[in-house]
Structures are given as structure tokens and as C-alpha cells.
Scaffold this motif. Structure first.
Motif, PDB file in Angstrom:
ATOM      1  N   THR A   1      46.737  41.024  35.813  1.00 21.29           N
ATOM      2  CA  THR A   1      45.650  41.582  36.623  1.00 21.29           C
ATOM      3  C   THR A   1      44.455  41.907  35.744  1.00 21.29           C
ATOM      4  O   THR A   1      43.304  41.592  36.079  1.00 21.29           O
ATOM      5  CB  THR A   1      46.129  42.836  37.367  1.00 21.29           C
ATOM      6  N   TYR A   2      44.730  42.525  34.609  1.00 21.27           N
ATOM      7  CA  TYR A   2      43.665  42.826  33.638  1.00 21.27           C
ATOM      8  C   TYR A   2      43.005  41.543  33.156  1.00 21.27           C
ATOM      9  O   TYR A   2      41.765  41.433  33.141  1.00 21.27           O
ATOM     10  CB  TYR A   2      44.271  43.597  32.476  1.00 21.27           C
ATOM     11  N   ALA A   3      43.807  40.568  32.766  1.00 20.61           N
ATOM     12  CA  ALA A   3      43.269  39.322  32.217  1.00 20.61           C
ATOM     13  C   ALA A   3      42.430  38.572  33.241  1.00 20.61           C
ATOM     14  O   ALA A   3      41.358  38.039  32.920  1.00 20.61           O
ATOM     15  CB  ALA A   3      44.416  38.439  31.724  1.00 20.61           C
ATOM     16  N   ALA A   4      42.895  38.530  34.485  1.00 21.05           N
ATOM     17  CA  ALA A   4      42.175  37.787  35.523  1.00 21.05           C
ATOM     18  C   ALA A   4      40.766  38.313  35.718  1.00 21.05           C
ATOM     19  O   ALA A   4      39.820  37.544  35.928  1.00 21.05           O
ATOM     20  CB  ALA A   4      42.950  37.848  36.834  1.00 21.05           C
ATOM     21  N   HIS A   5      40.612  39.614  35.621  1.00 23.43           N
ATOM     22  CA  HIS A   5      39.305  40.209  35.849  1.00 23.43           C
ATOM     23  C   HIS A   5      38.400  40.152  34.621  1.00 23.43           C
ATOM     24  O   HIS A   5      37.260  40.619  34.662  1.00 23.43           O
ATOM     25  CB  HIS A   5      39.469  41.644  36.361  1.00 23.43           C
ATOM     26  N   LEU A   6      38.895  39.551  33.545  1.00 23.73           N
ATOM     27  CA  LEU A   6      38.044  39.281  32.389  1.00 23.73           C
ATOM     28  C   LEU A   6      37.315  37.946  32.520  1.00 23.73           C
ATOM     29  O   LEU A   6      36.403  37.668  31.749  1.00 23.73           O
ATOM     30  CB  LEU A   6      38.880  39.258  31.101  1.00 23.73           C
ATOM     31  N   VAL A   7      37.728  37.137  33.485  1.00 27.20           N
ATOM     32  CA  VAL A   7      37.109  35.815  33.672  1.00 27.20           C
ATOM     33  C   VAL A   7      35.793  36.001  34.417  1.00 27.20           C
ATOM     34  O   VAL A   7      35.779  36.309  35.617  1.00 27.20           O
ATOM     35  CB  VAL A   7      38.038  34.865  34.443  1.00 27.20           C
ATOM     36  N   ALA A   8      34.709  35.840  33.715  1.00 32.13           N
ATOM     37  CA  ALA A   8      33.385  36.124  34.280  1.00 32.13           C
ATOM     38  C   ALA A   8      33.093  35.228  35.473  1.00 32.13           C
ATOM     39  O   ALA A   8      33.292  34.021  35.420  1.00 32.13           O
ATOM     40  CB  ALA A   8      32.319  35.928  33.202  1.00 32.13           C
ATOM     41  N   GLY A   9      32.620  35.875  36.547  1.00 31.87           N
ATOM     42  CA  GLY A   9      32.175  35.132  37.716  1.00 31.87           C
ATOM     43  C   GLY A   9      33.270  34.559  38.581  1.00 31.87           C
ATOM     44  O   GLY A   9      32.987  33.858  39.548  1.00 31.87           O
ATOM     45  N   ALA A  10      34.537  34.842  38.259  1.00 30.43           N
ATOM     46  CA  ALA A  10      35.639  34.276  39.038  1.00 30.43           C
ATOM     47  C   ALA A  10      35.916  35.100  40.289  1.00 30.43           C
ATOM     48  O   ALA A  10      35.754  36.321  40.299  1.00 30.43           O
ATOM     49  CB  ALA A  10      36.898  34.205  38.191  1.00 30.43           C
ATOM     50  N   GLU A  11      36.317  34.416  41.325  1.00 24.66           N
ATOM     51  CA  GLU A  11      36.826  35.065  42.535  1.00 24.66           C
ATOM     52  C   GLU A  11      38.333  35.155  42.365  1.00 24.66           C
ATOM     53  O   GLU A  11      39.033  34.150  42.415  1.00 24.66           O
ATOM     54  CB  GLU A  11      36.465  34.235  43.764  1.00 24.66           C
ATOM     55  N   VAL A  12      38.844  36.356  42.140  1.00 25.34           N
ATOM     56  CA  VAL A  12      40.233  36.555  41.728  1.00 25.34           C
ATOM     57  C   VAL A  12      41.107  36.940  42.905  1.00 25.34           C
ATOM     58  O   VAL A  12      40.763  37.826  43.700  1.00 25.34           O
ATOM     59  CB  VAL A  12      40.325  37.647  40.635  1.00 25.34           C
ATOM     60  N   GLU A  13      42.266  36.290  42.997  1.00 27.30           N
ATOM     61  CA  GLU A  13      43.312  36.711  43.922  1.00 27.30           C
ATOM     62  C   GLU A  13      44.596  36.894  43.125  1.00 27.30           C
ATOM     63  O   GLU A  13      45.055  35.964  42.459  1.00 27.30           O
ATOM     64  CB  GLU A  13      43.537  35.692  45.037  1.00 27.30           C
ATOM     65  N   VAL A  14      45.150  38.097  43.178  1.00 26.58           N
ATOM     66  CA  VAL A  14      46.390  38.400  42.468  1.00 26.58           C
ATOM     67  C   VAL A  14      47.521  38.465  43.491  1.00 26.58           C
ATOM     68  O   VAL A  14      47.495  39.301  44.405  1.00 26.58           O
ATOM     69  CB  VAL A  14      46.291  39.729  41.693  1.00 26.58           C
ATOM     70  N   LEU A  15      48.495  37.594  43.321  1.00 31.02           N
ATOM     71  CA  LEU A  15      49.629  37.548  44.237  1.00 31.02           C
ATOM     72  C   LEU A  15      50.762  38.442  43.743  1.00 31.02           C
ATOM     73  O   LEU A  15      50.869  38.737  42.553  1.00 31.02           O
ATOM     74  CB  LEU A  15      50.153  36.117  44.369  1.00 31.02           C
ATOM     75  N   ASP A  16      51.616  38.842  44.688  1.00 31.66           N
ATOM     76  CA  ASP A  16      52.817  39.624  44.389  1.00 31.66           C
ATOM     77  C   ASP A  16      54.012  38.791  44.841  1.00 31.66           C
ATOM     78  O   ASP A  16      54.105  38.414  46.017  1.00 31.66           O
ATOM     79  CB  ASP A  16      52.766  40.951  45.152  1.00 31.66           C
ATOM     80  N   LEU A  17      54.917  38.481  43.921  1.00 34.74           N
ATOM     81  CA  LEU A  17      56.068  37.642  44.277  1.00 34.74           C
ATOM     82  C   LEU A  17      56.948  38.275  45.349  1.00 34.74           C
ATOM     83  O   LEU A  17      57.689  37.564  46.034  1.00 34.74           O
ATOM     84  CB  LEU A  17      56.915  37.347  43.034  1.00 34.74           C
ATOM     85  N   ASN A  18      56.870  39.584  45.513  1.00 33.20           N
ATOM     86  CA  ASN A  18      57.660  40.227  46.573  1.00 33.20           C
ATOM     87  C   ASN A  18      57.224  39.771  47.958  1.00 33.20           C
ATOM     88  O   ASN A  18      57.982  39.913  48.920  1.00 33.20           O
ATOM     89  CB  ASN A  18      57.539  41.745  46.464  1.00 33.20           C
ATOM     90  N   ASP A  19      56.025  39.245  48.072  1.00 37.85           N
ATOM     91  CA  ASP A  19      55.553  38.727  49.355  1.00 37.85           C
ATOM     92  C   ASP A  19      56.090  37.335  49.644  1.00 37.85           C
ATOM     93  O   ASP A  19      55.828  36.779  50.721  1.00 37.85           O
ATOM     94  CB  ASP A  19      54.017  38.686  49.383  1.00 37.85           C
ATOM     95  N   TYR A  20      56.833  36.765  48.687  1.00 31.24           N
ATOM     96  CA  TYR A  20      57.348  35.391  48.838  1.00 31.24           C
ATOM     97  C   TYR A  20      58.849  35.354  48.554  1.00 31.24           C
ATOM     98  O   TYR A  20      59.367  34.384  48.027  1.00 31.24           O
ATOM     99  CB  TYR A  20      56.596  34.450  47.893  1.00 31.24           C
ATOM    100  N   GLU A  21      59.529  36.418  48.947  1.00 28.55           N
ATOM    101  CA  GLU A  21      60.971  36.507  48.708  1.00 28.55           C
ATOM    102  C   GLU A  21      61.726  35.558  49.638  1.00 28.55           C
ATOM    103  O   GLU A  21      61.510  35.552  50.852  1.00 28.55           O
ATOM    104  CB  GLU A  21      61.444  37.942  48.914  1.00 28.55           C
ATOM    105  N   LEU A  22      62.615  34.772  49.065  1.00 34.86           N
ATOM    106  CA  LEU A  22      63.358  33.755  49.818  1.00 34.86           C
ATOM    107  C   LEU A  22      64.850  33.843  49.492  1.00 34.86           C
ATOM    108  O   LEU A  22      65.233  34.378  48.446  1.00 34.86           O
ATOM    109  CB  LEU A  22      62.843  32.354  49.453  1.00 34.86           C
ATOM    110  N   PRO A  23      65.699  33.287  50.369  1.00 32.66           N
ATOM    111  CA  PRO A  23      67.136  33.242  50.049  1.00 32.66           C
ATOM    112  C   PRO A  23      67.373  32.458  48.763  1.00 32.66           C
ATOM    113  O   PRO A  23      66.572  31.596  48.395  1.00 32.66           O
ATOM    114  CB  PRO A  23      67.740  32.507  51.254  1.00 32.66           C
ATOM    115  N   LEU A  24      68.470  32.749  48.100  1.00 31.91           N
ATOM    116  CA  LEU A  24      68.810  32.035  46.880  1.00 31.91           C
ATOM    117  C   LEU A  24      68.912  30.546  47.182  1.00 31.91           C
ATOM    118  O   LEU A  24      69.636  30.124  48.080  1.00 31.91           O
ATOM    119  CB  LEU A  24      70.126  32.560  46.313  1.00 31.91           C
TER     120      LEU A  24
END
Length: 249
Positions: free
Chosen positions: A96-119
């Protein structure tokens, strides 16, 4: 100066409500909007300064102008995530810190908990087909311009949460990363900073459609990262991180 632009090869009518720089023949420069969506430049333009007003922190052109050149520079859509499902993930903090160091970027940070699937298994695949969450994750990648991942290391390899999601995605599209430029990171509280999993990830990335641009392991996370300020406090590592991120430009 005249209020029209002469000898034009292209025309633009309407209100310009973006970040822009107008360069006039006599050297006058008027700029810029606070949060740009793209940049526009008009060289060798004849225009009255009275035709430009600010409202608020935006440039408006009140007339219809013609000009010789017009081009747009799109903002990079940067997709970032930690390859971890931990709610207190050190890799989530780093990415999250690193992504916001990219000047001028439109950043989206995903959370893997939102993509939980069966084994994943072939039996589950036969029952479920291509799960909507896996396809949604692939769509996020498809709609990005670049990818930034920070890998958690579990027993020298990927976290179960990331590996499972990756397995499901790879069955829908073997080129999971879909040709996107990538920077890969890793960190851990230990002295190696997840170096083993990062080596695995960087080696395999090209086989899964990733254009690996750079990678960096951040060792001893709690010594090198200020958790309260959410930033690297080790200047040498910060310089290396900035150099890695610059490869996405």
C-alpha cells in the motif's frame, strides 16, 4: 494577441476541465489543475489571457479554439495487492505504501479476503466451473496498466490464500498476469525478507504472462518500516524501492 488560433490542423470545441498547460507563442504559460485526469498541451497558440478563467483549480476555455497539436497522457491504473490474507499483513502495509509512491498513478489496492474460494481441486472445478470471484480477479488485472504485488512467505513458499486464488485464476486464463508490467516485492520480520518466495514468484512470472520489471525484498520489516507513519524509514531501501517502481513508468 489574437483570441483565435490560426493555421490549425485540428479543432477542439467545448470546455477543457482538466489539468493542462497552454504554451503561447510569446512564452506566456498558464497551468494547471490540482488532480489531473490527463494533461493537454497546445504549442504555438495565440490566445487572449482573458479567455482563461480558473474555477476552482480547473482551467476553462470559454471559446472554441483550433490548434496545431493536441495530445493526451493517460494516467496509469496501478493494481496492487499483498499475496496474503492476514488482516495485519506486513506485505499489505508495504504494498500500500509502495503503490502510493508511484507518481500520478490511479491506485487500487485489493484484499485477497474479498476473493476467498474453496480449496482448488479438479473435482471442485468440475462442480463449480470458473468461479465468479476468480473471473472478477482476472478482470481487475485486465483493466489495469501495471501490477504491484508484495509476497508473504509461508514455509518458503506462497501463502495458501494466494496460491489457491492463483490456481483458480490459472484455470480460467493460463496467462494470469495478461502481459502487464509488474514489480514484485516481499517482506517479513526475518532477515531474508521473504527472499525465497520472491525468487519463486519472479522466476515463474513470465510463464504466466507477467512482464517483470523489477523486484525487491525488504528484510526485518519492523526494523525498516515505521508502522505508525506507514513508511520505510531505511533510506537505502527506500531508494531501491523508488528505483524499482520507476521501471513501471
Amino acid at each position: 494577441m489574437s483570441s483565435t488560433l490560426r493555421q490549425a490542423t485540428a479543432s477542439y470545441a467545448g470546455t477543457v476541465k482538466t489539468s493542462c498547460t497552454l504554451i503561447f507563442q510569446h512564452g506566456d504559460i498558464v497551468q494547471h489543475a490540482a488532480t489531473p485526469t490527463y494533461a493537454a498541451e497546445v504549442p504555438l497558440a495565440f490566445v487572449e489571457l482573458d479567455d482563461l478563467v480558473r474555477w476552482p483549480e480547473r482551467l476553462f476555455l470559454r471559446q472554441t479554439f483550433s490548434f496545431t497539436h493536441f495530445y493526451q497522457e493517460a494516467i496509469m491504473k496501478l493494481l496492487a495487492f499483498a499475496a496474503s490474507s492476514s488482516k495485519k499483513s506486513v506485505n499489505k502495509q508495504l504494498v500500500t505504501y509502495a503503490a502510493h509512491l508511484v507518481a500520478g498513478a490511479e491506485v487500487e489496492v485489493l484484499d485477497l479476503n474479498d476473493y476467498e474460494l474453496p480449496l482448488f481441486s479438479v473435482d471442485k472445478e468440475a462442480d463449480l466451473g470458473k468461479p465468479a470471484l476468480a473471473l472478477a480477479f482476472l478482470d481487475k488485472i485486465a483493466n489495469s496498466d501495471a501490477i504491484l504485488i508484495s509476497f508473504a512467505e509461508h514455509n518458503g513458499s506462497y501463502s495458501a490464500a494466494y496460491k489457491n486464488l492463483f490456481d483458480w485464476c490459472s484455470r480460467a486464463n493460463g496467462k494470469v498476469f495478461q502481459g502487464k508490467p509488474m514489480v514484485m516485492l516481499s517482506t517479513s520480520p526475518g532477515a531474508r525478507g521473504g527472499a525465497s518466495v520472491l525468487a519463486s514468484a519472479t522466476t515463474s512470472a513470465p510463464f504466466f504472462g507477467g512482464q517483470l520489471k523489477a523486484s525487491l525484498s525488504v528484510p526485518t520489516f519492523y526494523e525498516n518500516f515505521d508502522v505508525e507513519k506507514q513508511e520505510l524509514k531505511n533510506e537505502e531501501l527506500k531508494e531501491k524501492l523508488l528505483a524499482a517502481l520507476a521501471t513501471l513508468a
